[in-house]
Design a protein around this motif. Sequence first.
Motif, PDB file in Angstrom:
ATOM      1  N   TYR A   4       0.870  -1.173   0.000  1.00  0.00           N
ATOM      2  CA  TYR A   4       0.000   0.000   0.000  1.00  0.00           C
ATOM      3  C   TYR A   4       0.904   1.219   0.000  1.00  0.00           C
ATOM      4  N   LEU A   5       0.826   1.990  -1.074  1.00  0.00           N
ATOM      5  CA  LEU A   5       1.666   3.173  -1.224  1.00  0.00           C
ATOM      6  C   LEU A   5       0.845   4.438  -1.031  1.00  0.00           C
ATOM      7  N   LEU A   6       1.462   5.393  -0.349  1.00  0.00           N
ATOM      8  CA  LEU A   6       0.846   6.705  -0.146  1.00  0.00           C
ATOM      9  C   LEU A   6       1.622   7.757  -0.910  1.00  0.00           C
ATOM     10  N   GLY A  15     -11.726  14.978   7.346  1.00  0.00           N
ATOM     11  CA  GLY A  15     -12.779  15.387   6.426  1.00  0.00           C
ATOM     12  C   GLY A  15     -12.563  14.848   5.023  1.00  0.00           C
ATOM     13  N   ASP A  16     -11.321  14.475   4.696  1.00  0.00           N
ATOM     14  CA  ASP A  16     -11.071  13.850   3.394  1.00  0.00           C
ATOM     15  C   ASP A  16     -11.786  12.503   3.359  1.00  0.00           C
ATOM     16  N   GLU A  17     -12.252  12.137   2.201  1.00  0.00           N
ATOM     17  CA  GLU A  17     -12.973  10.872   2.077  1.00  0.00           C
ATOM     18  C   GLU A  17     -12.029   9.668   2.107  1.00  0.00           C
ATOM     19  N   GLU A  18     -10.812   9.839   1.637  1.00  0.00           N
ATOM     20  CA  GLU A  18      -9.877   8.712   1.628  1.00  0.00           C
ATOM     21  C   GLU A  18      -8.447   9.213   1.604  1.00  0.00           C
ATOM     22  N   TYR A  19      -7.524   8.281   1.900  1.00  0.00           N
ATOM     23  CA  TYR A  19      -6.101   8.599   1.835  1.00  0.00           C
ATOM     24  C   TYR A  19      -5.672   8.711   0.376  1.00  0.00           C
ATOM     25  N   SER A  20      -4.584   9.379   0.140  1.00  0.00           N
ATOM     26  CA  SER A  20      -4.047   9.496  -1.224  1.00  0.00           C
ATOM     27  C   SER A  20      -3.102   8.320  -1.482  1.00  0.00           C
ATOM     28  N   GLY A  21      -3.651   7.123  -1.376  1.00  0.00           N
ATOM     29  CA  GLY A  21      -2.850   5.926  -1.570  1.00  0.00           C
ATOM     30  C   GLY A  21      -3.673   4.818  -2.187  1.00  0.00           C
ATOM     31  N   ASP A  22      -2.982   3.707  -2.468  1.00  0.00           N
ATOM     32  CA  ASP A  22      -3.666   2.568  -3.072  1.00  0.00           C
ATOM     33  C   ASP A  22      -2.794   1.328  -2.926  1.00  0.00           C
ATOM     34  N   ILE A  47       5.674   3.693   1.821  1.00  0.00           N
ATOM     35  CA  ILE A  47       5.024   2.398   1.995  1.00  0.00           C
ATOM     36  C   ILE A  47       4.293   2.440   3.332  1.00  0.00           C
ATOM     37  N   ALA A  48       2.969   2.350   3.275  1.00  0.00           N
ATOM     38  CA  ALA A  48       2.158   2.435   4.488  1.00  0.00           C
ATOM     39  C   ALA A  48       1.767   1.059   5.025  1.00  0.00           C
ATOM     40  N   ASP A  49       1.727   0.059   4.164  1.00  0.00           N
ATOM     41  CA  ASP A  49       1.349  -1.288   4.578  1.00  0.00           C
ATOM     42  C   ASP A  49       1.862  -2.258   3.514  1.00  0.00           C
ATOM     43  N   TYR A  50       1.965  -3.524   3.877  1.00  0.00           N
ATOM     44  CA  TYR A  50       2.414  -4.508   2.884  1.00  0.00           C
ATOM     45  C   TYR A  50       1.973  -5.905   3.270  1.00  0.00           C
ATOM     46  N   GLU A  51       1.867  -6.732   2.271  1.00  0.00           N
ATOM     47  CA  GLU A  51       1.607  -8.163   2.424  1.00  0.00           C
ATOM     48  C   GLU A  51       2.691  -8.875   1.622  1.00  0.00           C
ATOM     49  N   LEU A  52       3.840  -9.010   2.237  1.00  0.00           N
ATOM     50  CA  LEU A  52       5.030  -9.570   1.601  1.00  0.00           C
ATOM     51  C   LEU A  52       5.680 -10.572   2.552  1.00  0.00           C
ATOM     52  N   PRO A  53       6.408 -11.546   2.042  1.00  0.00           N
ATOM     53  CA  PRO A  53       7.090 -12.498   2.914  1.00  0.00           C
ATOM     54  C   PRO A  53       8.448 -11.981   3.397  1.00  0.00           C
ATOM     55  N   THR A  58       9.043   2.090   5.641  1.00  0.00           N
ATOM     56  CA  THR A  58       8.250   3.082   4.914  1.00  0.00           C
ATOM     57  C   THR A  58       9.029   3.685   3.754  1.00  0.00           C
ATOM     58  N   ASP A  59      10.358   3.707   3.879  1.00  0.00           N
ATOM     59  CA  ASP A  59      11.177   4.328   2.841  1.00  0.00           C
ATOM     60  C   ASP A  59      11.958   3.327   1.985  1.00  0.00           C
ATOM     61  N   THR A  60      11.619   2.046   2.071  1.00  0.00           N
ATOM     62  CA  THR A  60      12.264   1.050   1.215  1.00  0.00           C
ATOM     63  C   THR A  60      11.963   1.401  -0.245  1.00  0.00           C
ATOM     64  N   SER A  61      12.974   1.322  -1.087  1.00  0.00           N
ATOM     65  CA  SER A  61      12.778   1.708  -2.485  1.00  0.00           C
ATOM     66  C   SER A  61      11.908   0.692  -3.228  1.00  0.00           C
ATOM     67  N   ILE A  62      11.175   1.194  -4.185  1.00  0.00           N
ATOM     68  CA  ILE A  62      10.336   0.334  -5.024  1.00  0.00           C
ATOM     69  C   ILE A  62      11.213  -0.672  -5.762  1.00  0.00           C
ATOM     70  N   TRP A  63      12.390  -0.241  -6.173  1.00  0.00           N
ATOM     71  CA  TRP A  63      13.334  -1.127  -6.845  1.00  0.00           C
ATOM     72  C   TRP A  63      13.673  -2.320  -5.964  1.00  0.00           C
ATOM     73  N   GLU A  64      13.943  -2.085  -4.675  1.00  0.00           N
ATOM     74  CA  GLU A  64      14.297  -3.164  -3.753  1.00  0.00           C
ATOM     75  C   GLU A  64      13.104  -4.097  -3.515  1.00  0.00           C
ATOM     76  N   VAL A  65      11.919  -3.526  -3.367  1.00  0.00           N
ATOM     77  CA  VAL A  65      10.708  -4.338  -3.207  1.00  0.00           C
ATOM     78  C   VAL A  65      10.541  -5.238  -4.429  1.00  0.00           C
TER      79      VAL A  65
END
Length: 164
Positions: A4-6, A15-22, A47-53, A58-65
Motif C-alpha cells: 500500500y503506497l501513499l 474530512g477527506d474521504e480517503e487517503y491518497s494511496g492505493d 510504503i504504508a502497509d504490505y503483504e510480503l514475505p 516506509t522508505d524502502t525503495s520500489i526497486w528493492e521491493v
Amino acid sequence: MRIYLLNNTKPYREGDEEYSGDWFDCPVDFEEIKEKLGVEHEEQLMIADYELPFHVNTDTSIWEVNENCRKVQEIEGTPVGNEIEAIQKKWFYSFEDFFENKEEIRHYEAYDGESLARILLTEEQLYGEIPAALQNHIDYASIGQELEANDEYLFTTSGVFRYR
C-alpha cells in the motif's frame, strides 16, 4: 504480494474521504503508480502497509521491493518458497541472508518426528547401515521426539527443514 503506497505530498486531512494511496500488486509498475497516485518521483511515495514475505520500511525503495518479489517468485511453489517467513525467522537475520543461503536448506517430506526419524535412519543412514532385521525393532517415535526437541529442525505444514 502487494504493498500500500501513499503519495506523501498529499497528506490526509480530517474530512477527506480517503487517503491518497492505493494497493499495488508486486512487482510494482512505476507507471501505474504515477497514474493512480499522481506522483512523478519515487521520493514522493511512502510504503504504508504490505503483504510480503519479507520486511520493508516506509522508505524502502520500489526497486528493492521489486527485486525481492522477483526472488520470491523464483521459488514460489517449492517447499522452501512456501515457508519463507518461518525459515527466515528461525535461522536468518534478513531476507537477503535467507536468499543467499536458500540452497543450504534441506527439506524432508516428513510431517512429524517419527516420519523424520524413519527417513534419517533408513534412507540417510544417520547411524550407519541398519540391518533390515533390526529396523522393525527401532523406536522411531522416541527418536522422533528427540528430533522435534532438537533446535536443528523446523517442523511446518510443508514438511521438515534443516539448515546447516
